[in-house]
Scaffold this active site. Structure first.
Site, short mmCIF file in Angstrom:
data_model
loop_
_atom_site.label_atom_id
_atom_site.label_comp_id
_atom_site.label_asym_id
_atom_site.label_seq_id
_atom_site.Cartn_x
_atom_site.Cartn_y
_atom_site.Cartn_z
CG ASP A 32 76.03 77.59 2.20
OD1 ASP A 32 76.75 78.46 1.65
OD2 ASP A 32 74.65 77.32 1.94
CB SER A 33 75.37 81.26 4.15
OG SER A 33 74.49 80.98 3.28
CE1 TYR A 64 76.39 83.46 7.09
CE2 TYR A 64 78.44 82.95 5.97
CZ TYR A 64 77.65 82.91 7.02
OH TYR A 64 78.00 82.04 7.94
N GLY A 65 74.49 87.10 1.77
CA GLY A 65 74.84 87.91 0.44
C GLY A 65 74.49 89.35 0.56
CB CYS A 95 79.34 79.83 0.90
SG CYS A 95 78.53 81.41 1.29
CG ASN A 96 79.55 80.87 -5.18
OD1 ASN A 96 80.29 80.60 -6.27
ND2 ASN A 96 78.77 79.84 -5.20
CB THR A 97 78.54 85.02 -0.22
OG1 THR A 97 77.31 85.00 -0.94
CG2 THR A 97 78.72 86.41 0.37
CD GLU A 174 68.73 78.25 3.61
OE1 GLU A 174 68.32 77.97 4.57
OE2 GLU A 174 69.82 78.04 3.12
CB CYS A 206 74.47 81.44 -5.18
SG CYS A 206 73.82 81.18 -3.48
CB THR A 207 76.72 76.47 -2.82
OG1 THR A 207 76.57 77.00 -1.61
CG2 THR A 207 78.31 76.27 -3.09
CG HIS A 208 71.74 78.54 -1.26
ND1 HIS A 208 72.82 78.91 -0.55
CD2 HIS A 208 70.79 78.31 -0.24
CE1 HIS A 208 72.34 78.74 0.80
NE2 HIS A 208 71.19 78.39 0.95
N1 DGL Z 1 75.43 79.52 -0.62
C1 DGL Z 1 75.73 80.89 -0.33
C2 DGL Z 1 76.59 81.18 -1.59
O1 DGL Z 1 76.96 80.48 -2.45
C3 DGL Z 1 74.60 81.92 -0.14
C4 DGL Z 1 74.76 83.11 0.21
C5 DGL Z 1 73.91 83.81 1.28
O2 DGL Z 1 73.63 83.17 2.01
O3 DGL Z 1 73.21 84.95 0.82
O4 DGL Z 1 76.76 82.36 -1.95
#
Ligand code: DGL
Length: 289
Positions: A32-33, A64-65, A95-97, A174, A206-208
């Site tokens: 993930d990011s 990453y978004g 990570c969805n992105t 974060e 988003c996994t966060h």
């Molecule tokens: N957990 C990432 C996701 O699911 C976060 C993306 C990011 O870092 O902006 O998209």
């Protein structure tokens, strides 16, 4: 795409080497990011306790978004290469992105099975909705990709989908601002419009975001069902491992190893507690800037 030579070598050799019999004992590689992908790791640990997991959180380059497809593809290939160097038997893009923008390239490049989190999240939403109106929140890159719209439409073309990018959520998470008045007001600002669409299901795309579940639920109220990808992703991984005969040998006890691409933040420990994970010592892995 500019990938360091040693990663290119690992990715390339993963495409050409035949499967070996001991491959099933290798870890599942997850990235993930940042620390958000640990929400998927928690579901994997619960469903597949015999599987070892090697997790990389790209804390040096989070979030990453707001980044371009080319950059997210480059990051994804690089992280997958690092996981293959740890002998990962499959790659879970938690990570969805990166799932929306990097998985197609990974599926072309890698010989090991690869799975993302978008389809599992879409399945959870389609199962949960009664009114047929689904909201999706995610990073700007995920929302702009329309990956959820496509995945939901493929499952049921009658459903209506309303999406909203919430770019400030990842930095707040974060930073560890989970229960905080500032976070509450950011949630209200992003989700006000969503409430007007009268959705009955909201995908935490988003996994966060599952780490903000309580705060988001408080704002949207009890009539909206919050869904995320974690459990369905774990089920998809279970299926994938069976399909490729990669399930860990019976009676094996899985271990979790976490690596970050920048020094560990205190919030990793908060997430560890919130998700009931035992992370232990954290390794450091270097990535390009
Ligand atoms: N957990 C990432 C996701 O699911 C976060 C993306 C990011 O870092 O902006 O998209």
């Amino acid at each position: 795409m500019c990938i360091p030579p040693f990663i290119r070598l690992i990715v390339k050799s993963s495409k050409t080497k035949p499967t070996k019999p001991n491959e099933a004992a290798r870890p599942i590689g997850v990235f993930d990011s940042g620390i958000g992908g640990l929400t998927v790791v928690a579901a994997l640990r619960e469903l597949l306790p015999g599987e070892s997991i090697f997790y990389i959180g790209d804390t040096a380059r989070v979030p990453y978004g707001g980044k371009s497809q080319a950059t997210i593809e480059r990051y994804s290939v690089e992280l997958a290469g690092l996981l293959l160097a740890e002998r990962a038997k499959c790659i879970v893009v938690a990570c969805n992105t990166a799932s929306a923008l990097g998985v197609p390239q990974l599926k072309l490049d890698l010989r090991v099975p690869v799975t993302g989190v978008i389809e599992p999240g879409a399945q959870a939403a389609v199962k949960a909705t009664r009114s047929g109106k689904i909201g999706v929140i995610g990073t700007r890159a995920t929302v702009n990709s329309r990956a959820y719209e496509r995945a939901i439409e493929e499952l049921d073309s009658e459903l209506e989908v309303f999406s909203e990018a919430c770019p400030l959520f990842v930095p707040l998470i974060e930073e560890g601002w989970i229960e905080d008045a500032v976070t509450d007001s950011v949630i209200a600002r992003y989700l006000e419009k969503m409430l007007q669409h009268d959705v009955d299901t909201l995908v935490l795309g988003c996994t966060h975001y599952p780490l903000l579940r309580a705060a988001i639920q408080r704002f949207v109220g009890p009539k909206i069902t919050l869904v995320d990808s974690a459990q369905n992703t774990a089920l998809a991984v279970q299926k994938l491992l069976k399909q490729y005969k990669l399930t860990a040998p019976k009676k094996s006890v899985g271990k979790l190893q976490v690596a970050l691409t920048d020094q560990s933040t205190g919030f990793l420990r908060v997430a560890e507690q919130a998700l009931d994970l035992q992370v232990g010592d954290v390794l450091l892995r270097t990535v390009q800037k």
